[in-house]
Design a protein around this motif. Structure first.
Motif, short mmCIF file in Angstrom:
data_model
loop_
_atom_site.label_atom_id
_atom_site.label_comp_id
_atom_site.label_asym_id
_atom_site.label_seq_id
_atom_site.Cartn_x
_atom_site.Cartn_y
_atom_site.Cartn_z
N THR A 41 0.83 -1.21 0.00
CA THR A 41 0.00 0.00 0.00
C THR A 41 0.86 1.26 0.00
OG1 THR A 41 -0.19 -0.30 2.36
CG2 THR A 41 -2.12 -0.83 1.03
N LYS A 42 2.08 1.18 0.52
CA LYS A 42 2.87 2.42 0.58
C LYS A 42 4.04 2.41 -0.37
CE LYS A 42 1.29 3.27 5.08
NZ LYS A 42 0.94 1.86 5.36
N ALA A 43 5.03 1.56 -0.07
CA ALA A 43 6.27 1.59 -0.85
C ALA A 43 5.99 1.43 -2.34
CB ALA A 43 7.20 0.49 -0.37
N THR A 44 5.18 0.44 -2.69
CA THR A 44 4.95 0.18 -4.11
C THR A 44 4.19 1.32 -4.77
OG1 THR A 44 4.84 -2.11 -3.46
CG2 THR A 44 4.24 -1.59 -5.69
N THR A 45 3.20 1.88 -4.06
CA THR A 45 2.42 2.96 -4.67
C THR A 45 3.29 4.17 -4.94
OG1 THR A 45 0.69 2.18 -3.21
CG2 THR A 45 0.20 4.09 -4.52
N LEU A 46 4.15 4.53 -3.99
CA LEU A 46 5.02 5.69 -4.22
C LEU A 46 6.03 5.37 -5.33
CD1 LEU A 46 5.76 8.55 -3.24
CD2 LEU A 46 7.68 7.49 -2.12
N GLY A 47 6.56 4.14 -5.32
CA GLY A 47 7.52 3.75 -6.35
C GLY A 47 6.95 3.93 -7.73
N ILE A 48 5.73 3.44 -7.92
CA ILE A 48 5.13 3.53 -9.24
C ILE A 48 4.77 4.98 -9.56
CG2 ILE A 48 2.71 3.15 -8.76
CD1 ILE A 48 3.21 0.90 -11.04
N GLY A 49 4.40 5.76 -8.53
CA GLY A 49 4.14 7.18 -8.75
C GLY A 49 5.36 7.89 -9.30
N CYS A 50 6.53 7.62 -8.69
CA CYS A 50 7.79 8.23 -9.16
C CYS A 50 8.06 7.88 -10.61
CB CYS A 50 8.96 7.72 -8.31
SG CYS A 50 9.08 8.49 -6.71
N ILE A 51 7.92 6.59 -10.94
CA ILE A 51 8.22 6.16 -12.30
C ILE A 51 7.27 6.81 -13.30
CG2 ILE A 51 8.11 4.15 -13.83
CD1 ILE A 51 9.41 2.53 -11.68
N LEU A 52 6.00 6.94 -12.93
CA LEU A 52 5.04 7.53 -13.85
C LEU A 52 5.30 9.02 -14.05
CD1 LEU A 52 1.96 5.51 -12.70
CD2 LEU A 52 2.91 5.49 -14.98
N VAL A 53 5.68 9.72 -12.99
CA VAL A 53 6.01 11.15 -13.13
C VAL A 53 7.23 11.32 -14.05
CG1 VAL A 53 6.86 13.18 -11.92
CG2 VAL A 53 5.00 11.87 -10.95
N ALA A 54 8.24 10.45 -13.85
CA ALA A 54 9.41 10.50 -14.73
C ALA A 54 9.01 10.27 -16.18
CB ALA A 54 10.42 9.44 -14.29
N SER A 55 8.06 9.35 -16.38
CA SER A 55 7.58 9.05 -17.72
C SER A 55 6.92 10.27 -18.36
CB SER A 55 6.62 7.87 -17.64
OG SER A 55 5.94 7.72 -18.84
N VAL A 56 6.11 10.99 -17.56
CA VAL A 56 5.47 12.21 -18.08
C VAL A 56 6.53 13.21 -18.53
CG1 VAL A 56 4.07 14.21 -17.47
CG2 VAL A 56 3.40 11.97 -16.67
N MET A 57 7.57 13.38 -17.68
CA MET A 57 8.63 14.34 -18.00
C MET A 57 9.36 13.95 -19.28
SD MET A 57 10.35 15.14 -14.36
CE MET A 57 11.74 15.90 -15.17
N LEU A 58 9.71 12.68 -19.41
CA LEU A 58 10.48 12.24 -20.57
C LEU A 58 9.68 12.38 -21.85
CD1 LEU A 58 12.34 9.21 -19.02
CD2 LEU A 58 13.30 11.36 -19.76
N HIS A 59 8.36 12.12 -21.75
CA HIS A 59 7.51 12.29 -22.92
C HIS A 59 7.49 13.74 -23.37
CE1 HIS A 59 5.34 8.83 -24.45
NE2 HIS A 59 5.66 8.27 -23.31
N ALA A 60 7.38 14.64 -22.38
CA ALA A 60 7.36 16.06 -22.72
C ALA A 60 8.70 16.48 -23.34
CB ALA A 60 7.09 16.88 -21.46
N LEU A 61 9.80 15.90 -22.83
CA LEU A 61 11.13 16.23 -23.36
C LEU A 61 11.29 15.81 -24.80
CD1 LEU A 61 13.82 15.49 -20.65
CD2 LEU A 61 13.29 17.62 -21.79
N ARG A 62 10.68 14.68 -25.13
CA ARG A 62 10.81 14.19 -26.50
C ARG A 62 9.93 14.97 -27.47
NH1 ARG A 62 10.46 8.25 -24.61
NH2 ARG A 62 12.64 7.77 -24.21
N GLY A 63 9.20 15.92 -26.94
CA GLY A 63 8.37 16.74 -27.80
C GLY A 63 7.11 16.05 -28.28
N GLU A 64 6.63 15.09 -27.45
CA GLU A 64 5.40 14.40 -27.83
C GLU A 64 4.20 14.97 -27.09
OE1 GLU A 64 6.31 10.36 -26.95
OE2 GLU A 64 7.96 10.34 -28.36
N GLY A 65 4.43 16.15 -26.50
CA GLY A 65 3.34 16.77 -25.78
C GLY A 65 3.15 16.15 -24.41
N LEU A 66 2.21 16.73 -23.66
CA LEU A 66 1.95 16.24 -22.32
C LEU A 66 1.06 14.99 -22.40
CD1 LEU A 66 2.82 17.39 -19.59
CD2 LEU A 66 0.53 18.32 -19.37
N SER A 67 1.62 13.84 -22.03
CA SER A 67 0.76 12.65 -22.10
C SER A 67 0.10 12.46 -20.74
CB SER A 67 1.56 11.42 -22.49
OG SER A 67 2.25 10.93 -21.39
#
Lengths: 120, 162, 89
Positions: A41-67
């Motif tokens: 309920t805690k460690a895994t949820t935060l872990g996946i939250g971090c990865i998903l936020v990083a994914s949003v940033m990388l998508h924006a960096l690649r110029g694919e817009g805000l996913s």
């Protein structure tokens, strides 16, 4: 600028990976079911939250817009994690899954089972 | 008449926005999204029951940010406990007396407790006056109860005005 | 740099999947197994998102979303089954 953003995304990815790993470690290591309930309920949820936020940033960096898909996934996980934890905990109590020895207020589980107010 | 056509106007708008965000912005998706946004509430409206509404949206936003911060902090705490030896662990059950009422506010409180510092909500008592919590580590029962009541329950009572 | 980081994190998540599988196999109670499955699916979402970043493809998110929804529904169904204890009451 782009380098630092990428570095920050990498940092988020690594943090997420570490938390997911610690959560899984807790799954194996912790002594009883109820303490193990805390790991996903805690460690895994935060872990996946971090990865998903990083994914949003990388998508924006690649110029694919805000996913927005990642945000939808993380929102969904944050809403469902407590609900499934609650359901599994309730089911485990019904099945009289044993507590770790020395659990504080262990006798309270009898009150929870019949859903009455605690004695005393 | 308008009420009959759009039983849940806010949900309809949300549905359309989410549909357009999940797919690409085109006329076809706009039409399909509109059809879905109007027809799904027809089916869903009879299922929803009246519940407490958010009275203070700004307070709600502050509450969400505070909980997000607490989630991060609590994760470091729990991670530390997991990495240390099991011998130091002192798990326990706690009964939290509730002042909050209404199903929706209580569900929000229970979910918050599950997501934050070393606590998972297990069940309510029948009369909804007690919430049973399992804590990963109990040092001082009363201070933990006090913390949850002041930090989470009090702002929720303010937000839902109950 | 990013490729290396993605590789490292994927290995971490893979290791986490192995640990969860150990818990799934040794149990000891049914609740433990359900919990292990629940964590397994959440971790697999992480792995899929990482793969999507690695191959720079959007296709993976659809499957991640699907796994998130089906995973929750199956956990809820399993917990409900455990509560009743029997299929036929």
């Amino acid at each position: 600028m782009i380098f630092w953003l990428e570095a920050f995304a990498s940092f988020l990815l690594l943090t997420g990976g570490v938390f997911i790993l610690i959560g899984a470690l807790g799954m194996v290591k912790l002594p009883d079911f109820y303490t193990r309930l805390h790991a996903p309920t805690k460690a895994t949820t935060l872990g996946i939250g971090c990865i998903l936020v990083a994914s949003v940033m990388l998508h924006a960096l690649r110029g694919e817009g805000l996913s927005i898909q990642e945000l939808v996934i993380s929102l969904f996980l944050f809403i469902t994690a407590p609900v499934s934890a609650y359901m599994v905990a309730k089911a485990a109590l019904q099945r009289r899954t044993p507590f770790k020895e020395g659990t504080v207020n262990e006798e309270m589980s009898k009150d929870i089972l019949v859903r009455r107010a605690p004695k005393g | 008449m308008l009420k009959k056509l759009f039983p849940m106007p806010l949900h309809s708008v949300l549905l359309l926005i989410v549909w357009l965000l999940l797919n690409d912005l085109s006329v076809g998706h706009l039409v399909l999204g509109l059809i879905l946004a109007i027809s799904i509430p027809w089916v869903a409206a009879p299922l929803s029951d009246p519940h407490a509404r958010v009275k203070k949206p700004l307070h709600a936003l502050r509450y969400i940010l505070m909980v997000l911060g607490d989630i991060v902090v609590s994760n470091f705490e729990v991670a530390g406990r997991i990495l240390r030896s099991n011998k130091h662990l002192k798990p326990g059950l706690i009964a939290l007396p509730l002042d909050l009422t209404g199903h929706f506010p209580l569900a929000v409180l229970a979910s918050t407790i599950s997501l934050t510092p070393g606590t998972v909500s297990v069940d309510f008592s029948e009369d909804m006056k007690w919430l049973y919590i399992h804590a990963l580590h109990v040092d001082d029962e009363h201070s933990l109860i006090e913390r949850i009541k002041t930090r989470y329950e009090a702002p929720l009572r303010e937000i839902f005005a109950c | 740099m990013l490729t290396t980081v993605l590789m490292i994190v994927s290995v971490m998540v893979g290791l986490a999947l192995v640990l969860n599988t150990i818990r799934l196999l040794i149990g000891p109670s049914t609740a433990d197994r359900i919990l292990a499955l629940d964590t397994l699916y959440i971790n697999s979402i992480a792995l899929i998102v990482l793969l999507g970043l690695y191959f720079a493809s959007d296709m993976y998110f659809e499957s991640a979303l699907l796994i998130a929804m089906l995973g929750f529904v199956s956990t809820a169904a399993l917990a409900k089954y455990m509560l009743r204890g029997d299929i036929i009451e």
